[in-house]
Design an enzyme around this catalytic site. Sequence first.
Site, PDB file in Angstrom:
ATOM      1  N   ASP A   1      38.797   8.382  51.748  1.00  0.00           N
ATOM      2  CA  ASP A   1      37.877   8.022  50.575  1.00  0.00           C
ATOM      3  C   ASP A   1      37.806   6.459  50.450  1.00  0.00           C
ATOM      4  O   ASP A   1      36.521   6.178  50.412  1.00  0.00           O
ATOM      5  CB  ASP A   1      38.449   8.472  49.179  1.00  0.00           C
ATOM      6  CG  ASP A   1      38.449  10.101  49.028  1.00  0.00           C
ATOM      7  OD1 ASP A   1      38.529  10.791  50.018  1.00  0.00           O
ATOM      8  OD2 ASP A   1      38.520  10.279  47.825  1.00  0.00           O
TER       9      ASP A   1
ATOM     10  N   ARG B   1      50.717   2.012  37.892  1.00  0.00           N
ATOM     11  CA  ARG B   1      49.266   1.776  37.765  1.00  0.00           C
ATOM     12  C   ARG B   1      49.033   0.353  36.996  1.00  0.00           C
ATOM     13  O   ARG B   1      48.162  -0.450  37.540  1.00  0.00           O
ATOM     14  CB  ARG B   1      48.563   2.810  37.035  1.00  0.00           C
ATOM     15  CG  ARG B   1      48.476   4.218  37.794  1.00  0.00           C
ATOM     16  CD  ARG B   1      48.422   3.942  39.185  1.00  0.00           C
ATOM     17  NE  ARG B   1      47.899   5.130  39.862  1.00  0.00           N
ATOM     18  CZ  ARG B   1      48.315   5.494  41.295  1.00  0.00           C
ATOM     19  NH1 ARG B   1      48.995   4.615  41.934  1.00  0.00           N
ATOM     20  NH2 ARG B   1      48.016   6.529  41.855  1.00  0.00           N
TER      21      ARG B   1
ATOM     22  N   ASP C   1      43.971   8.298  36.894  1.00  0.00           N
ATOM     23  CA  ASP C   1      44.355   7.138  37.374  1.00  0.00           C
ATOM     24  C   ASP C   1      42.903   6.276  37.092  1.00  0.00           C
ATOM     25  O   ASP C   1      43.075   5.166  36.941  1.00  0.00           O
ATOM     26  CB  ASP C   1      44.480   7.363  38.866  1.00  0.00           C
ATOM     27  CG  ASP C   1      45.719   7.286  39.187  1.00  0.00           C
ATOM     28  OD1 ASP C   1      46.847   7.134  38.118  1.00  0.00           O
ATOM     29  OD2 ASP C   1      46.193   7.958  40.368  1.00  0.00           O
TER      30      ASP C   1
ATOM     31  N   SER D   1      47.741  17.363  47.571  1.00  0.00           N
ATOM     32  CA  SER D   1      47.634  15.884  47.352  1.00  0.00           C
ATOM     33  C   SER D   1      48.797  15.236  46.991  1.00  0.00           C
ATOM     34  O   SER D   1      49.637  15.626  46.273  1.00  0.00           O
ATOM     35  CB  SER D   1      46.405  15.563  46.331  1.00  0.00           C
ATOM     36  OG  SER D   1      46.399  14.311  46.106  1.00  0.00           O
TER      37      SER D   1
END
Length: 407
Positions: free
Chosen positions: A14, A93, A122, A178
Amino acid sequence: MKEKVILAYSGGLDTSVILKWLSNKGFDVIAYVADVGQNEDFKAIEEKAYATGASKVYIEDLKKELVTDYIFPALKSNCIYEGTYMLGTSLARPVIAKRHIEIAKKEGTKYVAHGATGKGNDQVRFEFGYYMNMSDVKIISPWKDEEWLSQFEGRSDMLAYAEKYNIPVKASIKKPYSEDENLIHISHEAGILENPAKRCPEDVFSLTVSPKEAKDEETVLTLEFKDGIPVSVKNEGDGTIVTDPLEMILYLNKMGHDNAIGRVDMVENRYIGIKSRGVYETPGCEILWKAHHNLEGLCMDKEAMHLRDMLSPKYAELIYNGYWGAPEFNMLTALFDESQKDVTGKATVALYKGNVINAGIESPTSLYNEDLGSMDKAGGYHPVDCKGFININAIRLIASAERKHSK
């Protein structure tokens, strides 16, 4: 001159396609790789970024900052999202977003880009973090961009784009789910895990052994805290002592791995309203959280603890939803800091086949009075005093009962 954009880059399909796509749109793309403890070949990622068109690559080691400025403050509140999730991804994050903006300022640009999907948490966490660190930031989020979405419907379109522009793609077979890994934990979701009626396969787990495979003996650790912050970990079996904040987390992760600590399988509520199934492994922090909580029982005032425990779920929700640094978050942080001023002492835990067992607590700031709590001696306590205490506090209960019975 080309406009600079700082891209949060992982080296995966990605973000590699996003890098080339931004470059083809006329941006000077600078790749930013955040090292938060994931098991990656950062040199290979750097080389791939340059090969894909990056003009510069930043590889930032954020591991120690993650521990001291994010894990430890969260520990003070014992916060756990929806009573189960220990916020492994959520805690990483804000430090990633903070450094992202620092690099943008250093490079003299307001443009930043990320590859988070439009269905997940996210995207919110990153973009809230950007705005809180640069109010006039310009965010490029391809998975919410109409031009991108018209060009890339899925993985096959991105693979074709990668082939067209000679972007190297890993030859390994993609896992049917994932994963996101950092110093605190690893998450597993999507793919074969999307059906919550099916048990998570054992081969999904990577940071913890199965309880069936864990050794048939206890590992006993003593964790020492000062004002709610861990200062040392001692293995009572082999005498190992660890005092560096980062090394403590790494050591607890190893002990948790060996003893099958930290597995969670849950359906959670994402901020955007979607329910999702997540499988998490958080070996070190589960040990840390439970030892800390055990010590608090000895040191914290009853009402202070109960108030803190009422507010911890809100704090966890704020962290989960990306509000680290928001006004209400800072207010609660100050309260939790105050609550921890006397949480000092040692908490010993025994790790055994997925369990973290209280094995003793002691503190120089203890509020525990053994004589007062004893069932064998008065210890200065006068039971007769309870007669008036009960009578006064029962007044409203009696009134309610009389009203009910008079109807």
